[in-house]
Structure formats: C-alpha cells, structure tokens
Design an enzyme around this catalytic site. Structure first.
Site, PDB file in Angstrom:
ATOM      1  CG  HIS A  59      31.040  45.773  51.309  1.00  0.00           C
ATOM      2  ND1 HIS A  59      30.309  46.268  50.249  1.00  0.00           N
ATOM      3  CD2 HIS A  59      31.902  44.891  50.736  1.00  0.00           C
ATOM      4  CE1 HIS A  59      30.712  45.714  49.123  1.00  0.00           C
ATOM      5  NE2 HIS A  59      31.685  44.867  49.390  1.00  0.00           N
ATOM      6  CG  ASP A 117      28.332  37.863  49.454  1.00  0.00           C
ATOM      7  OD1 ASP A 117      28.886  37.056  48.683  1.00  0.00           O
ATOM      8  OD2 ASP A 117      28.893  38.880  49.874  1.00  0.00           O
ATOM      9  CG  ASN A 154      31.177  50.230  50.964  1.00  0.00           C
ATOM     10  OD1 ASN A 154      31.759  49.142  51.092  1.00  0.00           O
ATOM     11  ND2 ASN A 154      29.877  50.315  50.729  1.00  0.00           N
ATOM     12  CD  GLU A 205      27.129  47.600  50.852  1.00  0.00           C
ATOM     13  OE1 GLU A 205      28.268  47.967  51.192  1.00  0.00           O
ATOM     14  OE2 GLU A 205      26.836  47.315  49.669  1.00  0.00           O
TER      15      GLU A 205
HETATM   16  C1  F6R Z   1      32.027  38.852  47.788  1.00  0.00           C
HETATM   17  C2  F6R Z   1      31.878  39.756  48.912  1.00  0.00           C
HETATM   18  C3  F6R Z   1      32.332  41.178  48.875  1.00  0.00           C
HETATM   19  C4  F6R Z   1      33.598  41.397  48.061  1.00  0.00           C
HETATM   20  C5  F6R Z   1      33.928  42.880  47.998  1.00  0.00           C
HETATM   21  C6  F6R Z   1      35.164  43.152  47.174  1.00  0.00           C
HETATM   22  O1  F6R Z   1      31.553  37.571  48.105  1.00  0.00           O
HETATM   23  O2  F6R Z   1      31.358  39.355  49.901  1.00  0.00           O
HETATM   24  O3  F6R Z   1      32.544  41.653  50.174  1.00  0.00           O
HETATM   25  O4  F6R Z   1      34.654  40.691  48.647  1.00  0.00           O
HETATM   26  O5  F6R Z   1      32.849  43.565  47.444  1.00  0.00           O
HETATM   27  O6  F6R Z   1      34.906  42.784  45.847  1.00  0.00           O
HETATM   28  P1  F6R Z   1      36.092  42.710  44.789  1.00  0.00           P
HETATM   29  O7  F6R Z   1      37.020  41.659  45.298  1.00  0.00           O
HETATM   30  O8  F6R Z   1      35.446  42.308  43.512  1.00  0.00           O
HETATM   31  O9  F6R Z   1      36.718  44.053  44.775  1.00  0.00           O
END
Ligand code: F6R
Length: 265
Positions: free
Chosen positions: A137, A66, A135, A142
């Site tokens: 995702h 992303d 959450n 989301e």
């Molecule tokens: C990042 C991504 C997100 C993160 C998620 C957890 O490329 O796609 O799904 O993996 O938001 O983020 P952290 O690891 O910073 O808690």
C-alpha cells in the site's frame, strides 16, 4: 523511475532528506507531501539537521497522506500527533502550514472533498514523501484500491492492522479499522514522488513496486507510471529486486549536477 539502494536506514534518510532539501532550496514556498510511520523517521532526522544548518522552511506548506478515523486528534498515535511531533516540532514547519485530514469530522465525505480542494488551492504537491506497506500500500490505499482513487475513507487491511499494532502496545484491537487517505490518483498528481523503504519486511512489496506488473494487487506499482519517482531503499528492502546491478550502476554514474547537494562528489 530511479532506484537508489543505500547501505543503511541512516543513509536512506540522508539521501531522501537531501532530495527534499534540494526541492525546498529551489522553491522556498514548495508544498510537501508528508508520510507518517517508521520509514520516514531517518529522513525527518536529517531534514531537521539541514534546517538547523540554515534550510529555510518559513514558507513551506505540507499535506499529510492519511489519518485514522474516530481516533481523538490528541491521541499520541493519531497522525495529527505524529505529524506535530515529527514534522512540526522536529523538522520545524509552521503548524499553520501543515494540514492533516480530520478523521473526527462529522461529515467524512465533505472533509475528503475539502482536503482535495485544499491541495489543489495550494498549487499541488511538489514532492510527496511516501513509505510502503508490507502489502504494497501507499498512503492507506490497500490492495484492491482503484488506481485513480481520490481522498476517501478506507478500511485497513488485516495485515496493516497487524503491522501497525506495534504503535499500540502490540494490541491489534487498539488499531482503528478505518482511515482517511489521499487516493492513488491524488498521490500521482504530485510533481515528484520520493518513496523510502527500510528492512526485510518490505522486500516483497518493493519488488512488486519496482519490477512487478502494474495493478491494484500492489498499489505502489502505479509509481512505475509516474514521470518523476525516486525509490530509496536499504539493502534488506532491496533484497528481492532482480535488476540491482543496473540500479547500482546508474546510481554510481549519476551526473554530479543531478546529485542532491549534500551527496556531491
Ligand atoms: C503513512 C502511510 C503508510 C506507511 C506504510 C509504512 O502515512 O501512509 O503508507 O508509509 O504503512 O509504514 P511504516 O513506515 O511504519 O512501515
């Protein structure tokens, strides 16, 4: 689905990196799916160590999950910058072999279609590294995201904006509202998925992913339908799981041939 509970962030990273290294050794032109954020940091650290010990990444390609929309690609928190720091400079992939969606593209829909085409033309992702949002995702899909979605623009959930403000001096107003993300259908086409989660903040999401009903309310729960998913978590992230006795029993009785090379007994 294999659930591996490890005692610390460092051990999560060591295990996940050794699984990725196993894939890379078996297929020197493998295509990796790479994540950003805090969760995979220890995985990249250990992968960099394995590279320094001779793991050859010359022909490895990678696709990011992303990118923020409307953020200068040179901003230190753009995923272009994060992937350059963590995956290109730290782990050692060739910059020409790594693709991140362009959140500054004039035609966002065309960029998303190009991204899907590029993944397909590469032969598809062999192993997709994922984190999980508090959450539930994966990527930036989301809660409420279609479980068969493709790469597209999404609006970040307020919870994600709050969680990610730590990368922007704690200031939620600096976190972009929109992102481009691989869809859940895109992620599910990876031949293997490897999700890492660290810390208490992820415990509820991990429980939803592993033991909850499959549904858009916890997008990661779709991984229950993936034929080759490994979930590597620390004890805090595992703290709301119910079936841990079995997960630990299965981990401790894993056949030696199935263990990643660096963890062989
Ligand atoms: C990042 C991504 C997100 C993160 C998620 C957890 O490329 O796609 O799904 O993996 O938001 O983020 P952290 O690891 O910073 O808690």
């Amino acid at each position: 689905m294999e659930i591996i509970i490890m005692p610390s962030d460092n051990e999560v990273g060591r295990y996940a990196a050794s699984l990725m290294a196993k894939e890379i050794s078996a297929k020197p032109n493998a295509v990796l799916g790479v994540a950003t954020g805090s969760s995979p940091e220890s995985t990249y650290k250990h992968l960099a160590q394995l590279t320094s010990e001779g793991l050859d990444l010359t022909n490895i390609k990678a696709f990011a999950l992303d990118e923020y929309v409307g953020m200068d690609l040179d901003h230190p928190e753009s995923y272009h910058s994060v992937i350059r720091r963590e995956v290109v400079e730290r782990v050692g992939l060739s910059p020409d072999n790594v693709r991140v969606p362009n959140g500054m593209a004039e035609d966002i829909a065309a960029e998303c279609a190009d991204y899907e085409r590029d993944i397909k033309e590469s032969g598809g992702v062999d192993i997709q590294l994922l984190g999980i949002g508090s959450n539930g995702h994966i990527g930036f899909n989301e809660p409420g995201s279609s479980l068969v979605s493709r790469t597209r623009i999404k609006t970040l959930a307020p919870k994600t904006v709050k969680d990610n403000a730590r990368f922007f001096d704690g200031d939620e107003s600096k976190v972009p509202v929109h992102c481009l993300t691989q869809g859940i259908g895109t992620i599910m086409e990876a031949r293997k998925v490897l999700l890492v989660a660290i810390g208490k903040n992820k415990a509820k999401a991990v429980a939803g992913l592993v033991e909850g009903p499959i549904g858009t309310f916890c997008p990661a729960s779709i991984l229950q339908m993936h034929p080759n998913a490994t979930i590597v978590v620390d004890e805090e992230a595992a703290s709301e799981l119910k079936n841990t006795e079995y997960y630990n029993y299965a981990r401790d009785n894993m056949p030696n041939w199935q263990r990643p090379e660096t963890l062989k007994a």
